[in-house]
Scaffold this motif. Structure first.
Motif, PDB file in Angstrom:
ATOM      1  N   LEU A   1       4.434  -2.571   4.389  1.00 40.33           N
ATOM      2  CA  LEU A   1       3.352  -3.288   5.055  1.00 40.33           C
ATOM      3  C   LEU A   1       3.293  -4.712   4.519  1.00 40.33           C
ATOM      4  O   LEU A   1       3.532  -4.950   3.334  1.00 40.33           O
ATOM      5  CB  LEU A   1       2.011  -2.605   4.817  1.00 40.33           C
ATOM      6  CG  LEU A   1       1.915  -1.125   5.194  1.00 40.33           C
ATOM      7  CD1 LEU A   1       0.495  -0.624   4.960  1.00 40.33           C
ATOM      8  CD2 LEU A   1       2.358  -0.883   6.607  1.00 40.33           C
ATOM      9  N   SER A   2       2.948  -5.630   5.404  1.00 39.59           N
ATOM     10  CA  SER A   2       2.739  -7.017   5.016  1.00 39.59           C
ATOM     11  C   SER A   2       1.327  -7.426   5.407  1.00 39.59           C
ATOM     12  O   SER A   2       0.755  -6.892   6.362  1.00 39.59           O
ATOM     13  CB  SER A   2       3.742  -7.935   5.702  1.00 39.59           C
ATOM     14  OG  SER A   2       5.063  -7.604   5.366  1.00 39.59           O
ATOM     15  N   CYS A   3       0.812  -8.386   4.686  1.00 37.65           N
ATOM     16  CA  CYS A   3      -0.508  -8.935   5.004  1.00 37.65           C
ATOM     17  C   CYS A   3      -0.425 -10.437   4.782  1.00 37.65           C
ATOM     18  O   CYS A   3      -0.280 -10.889   3.640  1.00 37.65           O
ATOM     19  CB  CYS A   3      -1.575  -8.300   4.136  1.00 37.65           C
ATOM     20  SG  CYS A   3      -3.217  -9.024   4.340  1.00 37.65           S
ATOM     21  N   ALA A   4      -0.501 -11.173   5.869  1.00 39.91           N
ATOM     22  CA  ALA A   4      -0.421 -12.630   5.807  1.00 39.91           C
ATOM     23  C   ALA A   4      -1.819 -13.219   5.786  1.00 39.91           C
ATOM     24  O   ALA A   4      -2.684 -12.809   6.569  1.00 39.91           O
ATOM     25  CB  ALA A   4       0.353 -13.162   7.006  1.00 39.91           C
ATOM     26  N   ALA A   5      -2.028 -14.164   4.901  1.00 39.87           N
ATOM     27  CA  ALA A   5      -3.347 -14.771   4.738  1.00 39.87           C
ATOM     28  C   ALA A   5      -3.324 -16.235   5.140  1.00 39.87           C
ATOM     29  O   ALA A   5      -2.330 -16.937   4.926  1.00 39.87           O
ATOM     30  CB  ALA A   5      -3.805 -14.649   3.291  1.00 39.87           C
ATOM     31  N   SER A   6      -4.409 -16.674   5.722  1.00 40.47           N
ATOM     32  CA  SER A   6      -4.581 -18.097   5.999  1.00 40.47           C
ATOM     33  C   SER A   6      -5.545 -18.662   4.979  1.00 40.47           C
ATOM     34  O   SER A   6      -6.335 -17.941   4.377  1.00 40.47           O
ATOM     35  CB  SER A   6      -5.149 -18.304   7.403  1.00 40.47           C
ATOM     36  OG  SER A   6      -6.446 -17.744   7.486  1.00 40.47           O
TER      37      SER A   6
ATOM     38  N   VAL B   1      -0.543   3.722  10.064  1.00 37.54           N
ATOM     39  CA  VAL B   1       0.618   4.397   9.481  1.00 37.54           C
ATOM     40  C   VAL B   1       0.490   5.882   9.799  1.00 37.54           C
ATOM     41  O   VAL B   1      -0.524   6.503   9.476  1.00 37.54           O
ATOM     42  CB  VAL B   1       0.680   4.185   7.959  1.00 37.54           C
ATOM     43  CG1 VAL B   1       1.764   5.058   7.347  1.00 37.54           C
ATOM     44  CG2 VAL B   1       0.934   2.716   7.652  1.00 37.54           C
ATOM     45  N   THR B   2       1.498   6.412  10.447  1.00 39.64           N
ATOM     46  CA  THR B   2       1.509   7.829  10.791  1.00 39.64           C
ATOM     47  C   THR B   2       2.761   8.463  10.216  1.00 39.64           C
ATOM     48  O   THR B   2       3.875   8.009  10.486  1.00 39.64           O
ATOM     49  CB  THR B   2       1.480   8.034  12.317  1.00 39.64           C
ATOM     50  OG1 THR B   2       0.323   7.379  12.861  1.00 39.64           O
ATOM     51  CG2 THR B   2       1.420   9.515  12.655  1.00 39.64           C
ATOM     52  N   VAL B   3       2.558   9.501   9.413  1.00 41.54           N
ATOM     53  CA  VAL B   3       3.674  10.200   8.778  1.00 41.54           C
ATOM     54  C   VAL B   3       3.749  11.601   9.379  1.00 41.54           C
ATOM     55  O   VAL B   3       2.785  12.377   9.265  1.00 41.54           O
ATOM     56  CB  VAL B   3       3.499  10.275   7.259  1.00 41.54           C
ATOM     57  CG1 VAL B   3       4.721  10.930   6.620  1.00 41.54           C
ATOM     58  CG2 VAL B   3       3.272   8.889   6.681  1.00 41.54           C
ATOM     59  N   SER B   4       4.852  11.904  10.008  1.00 40.81           N
ATOM     60  CA  SER B   4       5.019  13.220  10.620  1.00 40.81           C
ATOM     61  C   SER B   4       5.678  14.165   9.630  1.00 40.81           C
ATOM     62  O   SER B   4       6.596  13.790   8.903  1.00 40.81           O
ATOM     63  CB  SER B   4       5.862  13.113  11.881  1.00 40.81           C
ATOM     64  OG  SER B   4       7.158  12.650  11.567  1.00 40.81           O
TER      65      SER B   4
ATOM     66  N   LYS C   1       4.028 -17.880  -0.025  1.00 34.56           N
ATOM     67  CA  LYS C   1       4.025 -17.509   1.388  1.00 34.56           C
ATOM     68  C   LYS C   1       2.677 -16.974   1.850  1.00 34.56           C
ATOM     69  O   LYS C   1       2.541 -16.539   2.998  1.00 34.56           O
ATOM     70  CB  LYS C   1       5.103 -16.451   1.650  1.00 34.56           C
ATOM     71  CG  LYS C   1       6.522 -16.951   1.426  1.00 34.56           C
ATOM     72  CD  LYS C   1       7.532 -15.868   1.758  1.00 34.56           C
ATOM     73  CE  LYS C   1       8.953 -16.382   1.587  1.00 34.56           C
ATOM     74  NZ  LYS C   1       9.969 -15.338   1.905  1.00 34.56           N
ATOM     75  N   ASN C   2       1.694 -16.976   0.948  1.00 38.46           N
ATOM     76  CA  ASN C   2       0.364 -16.442   1.292  1.00 38.46           C
ATOM     77  C   ASN C   2       0.464 -15.018   1.856  1.00 38.46           C
ATOM     78  O   ASN C   2      -0.196 -14.682   2.844  1.00 38.46           O
ATOM     79  CB  ASN C   2      -0.347 -17.346   2.308  1.00 38.46           C
ATOM     80  CG  ASN C   2      -1.068 -18.506   1.642  1.00 38.46           C
ATOM     81  OD1 ASN C   2      -0.843 -18.799   0.472  1.00 38.46           O
ATOM     82  ND2 ASN C   2      -1.926 -19.172   2.387  1.00 38.46           N
ATOM     83  N   THR C   3       1.261 -14.200   1.230  1.00 39.04           N
ATOM     84  CA  THR C   3       1.504 -12.860   1.758  1.00 39.04           C
ATOM     85  C   THR C   3       1.513 -11.825   0.641  1.00 39.04           C
ATOM     86  O   THR C   3       2.002 -12.106  -0.462  1.00 39.04           O
ATOM     87  CB  THR C   3       2.846 -12.815   2.510  1.00 39.04           C
ATOM     88  OG1 THR C   3       2.847 -13.795   3.551  1.00 39.04           O
ATOM     89  CG2 THR C   3       3.076 -11.448   3.138  1.00 39.04           C
ATOM     90  N   VAL C   4       0.951 -10.665   0.951  1.00 39.81           N
ATOM     91  CA  VAL C   4       1.076  -9.529   0.056  1.00 39.81           C
ATOM     92  C   VAL C   4       1.837  -8.423   0.779  1.00 39.81           C
ATOM     93  O   VAL C   4       1.871  -8.380   2.019  1.00 39.81           O
ATOM     94  CB  VAL C   4      -0.296  -8.991  -0.428  1.00 39.81           C
ATOM     95  CG1 VAL C   4      -1.018 -10.050  -1.244  1.00 39.81           C
ATOM     96  CG2 VAL C   4      -1.152  -8.522   0.742  1.00 39.81           C
ATOM     97  N   TYR C   5       2.427  -7.538  -0.015  1.00 36.15           N
ATOM     98  CA  TYR C   5       3.255  -6.481   0.540  1.00 36.15           C
ATOM     99  C   TYR C   5       2.882  -5.144  -0.112  1.00 36.15           C
ATOM    100  O   TYR C   5       2.541  -5.097  -1.293  1.00 36.15           O
ATOM    101  CB  TYR C   5       4.732  -6.754   0.267  1.00 36.15           C
ATOM    102  CG  TYR C   5       5.203  -8.106   0.736  1.00 36.15           C
ATOM    103  CD1 TYR C   5       5.242  -9.187  -0.147  1.00 36.15           C
ATOM    104  CD2 TYR C   5       5.606  -8.304   2.048  1.00 36.15           C
ATOM    105  CE1 TYR C   5       5.670 -10.429   0.272  1.00 36.15           C
ATOM    106  CE2 TYR C   5       6.040  -9.547   2.480  1.00 36.15           C
ATOM    107  CZ  TYR C   5       6.060 -10.607   1.587  1.00 36.15           C
ATOM    108  OH  TYR C   5       6.484 -11.838   2.009  1.00 36.15           O
ATOM    109  N   LEU C   6       3.006  -4.089   0.669  1.00 37.54           N
ATOM    110  CA  LEU C   6       2.850  -2.753   0.125  1.00 37.54           C
ATOM    111  C   LEU C   6       4.087  -1.955   0.525  1.00 37.54           C
ATOM    112  O   LEU C   6       4.245  -1.594   1.693  1.00 37.54           O
ATOM    113  CB  LEU C   6       1.582  -2.076   0.640  1.00 37.54           C
ATOM    114  CG  LEU C   6       1.272  -0.721   0.012  1.00 37.54           C
ATOM    115  CD1 LEU C   6       0.907  -0.895  -1.479  1.00 37.54           C
ATOM    116  CD2 LEU C   6       0.133  -0.008   0.745  1.00 37.54           C
TER     117      LEU C   6
ATOM    118  N   GLY D   1       3.512  -4.104  10.039  1.00 40.25           N
ATOM    119  CA  GLY D   1       4.487  -3.226   9.418  1.00 40.25           C
ATOM    120  C   GLY D   1       4.206  -1.746   9.540  1.00 40.25           C
ATOM    121  O   GLY D   1       5.017  -0.920   9.109  1.00 40.25           O
ATOM    122  N   GLY D   2       3.058  -1.395  10.096  1.00 41.38           N
ATOM    123  CA  GLY D   2       2.764   0.018  10.261  1.00 41.38           C
ATOM    124  C   GLY D   2       3.645   0.656  11.326  1.00 41.38           C
ATOM    125  O   GLY D   2       4.378  -0.029  12.044  1.00 41.38           O
ATOM    126  N   GLY D   3       3.570   1.977  11.418  1.00 46.34           N
ATOM    127  CA  GLY D   3       4.352   2.674  12.425  1.00 46.34           C
ATOM    128  C   GLY D   3       4.401   4.155  12.163  1.00 46.34           C
ATOM    129  O   GLY D   3       3.639   4.688  11.350  1.00 46.34           O
TER     130      GLY D   3
END
Length: 124
Positions: free
Chosen positions: A20-25, A120-123, A76-81, A8-10
């Motif tokens: 941002l997402s973070c998927a866990a196994s 993550v880049t913020v212009s 869903k084993n996922t966290v989000y920011l 999800g970065g950019g």
């Protein structure tokens, strides 16, 4: 063992938003409080946010309070920011991590499982 993969970065303009997402196994994901940290070039990795196992409580660094929202979906084993009102100083590599220690909720030392990070880049 928990494996974490961020996405999800950019690149975004100041004032914009990213999620941002973070998927866990692993079946033990819901046992761990989770954290987001970030590291800017030439700086130490710093705490951004933390969420409890159930997601009922969240904690934020002062620098992001009111702009970032941490959530999790244990099914869903996922966290989000969710990051809103982004600023140039938010530019960094963002890492999610699972807290395995009893102490160190707001420090790198309290987390043993880490993702590879997302830029993550913020212009301005």
């Amino acid at each position: 063992q928990v494996q974490l993969v961020e996405s999800g970065g950019g690149l975004v303009q100041a004032g914009g938003s990213l999620r941002l997402s973070c998927a866990a196994s692993g079946r033990t994901f819901s046992r761990y409080p989770m954290g987001w940290f970030r590291q800017a070039p030439g700086k130490e990795r710093e705490f951004v946010a933390r969420i409890t196992e159930s997601g009922s409580s969240t904690y934020y660094a002062d620098s992001v309070k009111g702009r970032f929202t941490f959530s999790r979906d244990n099914a869903k084993n996922t966290v989000y920011l969710q990051m809103n009102s982004l600023k140039a100083e938010d530019t960094a590599v963002y890492y999610c991590a699972a807290q395995t220690g009893v102490t160190g909720s707001y420090s790198v030392s309290g987390y043993n499982y880490w993702g590879q990070g997302t830029q993550v880049t913020v212009s301005s």
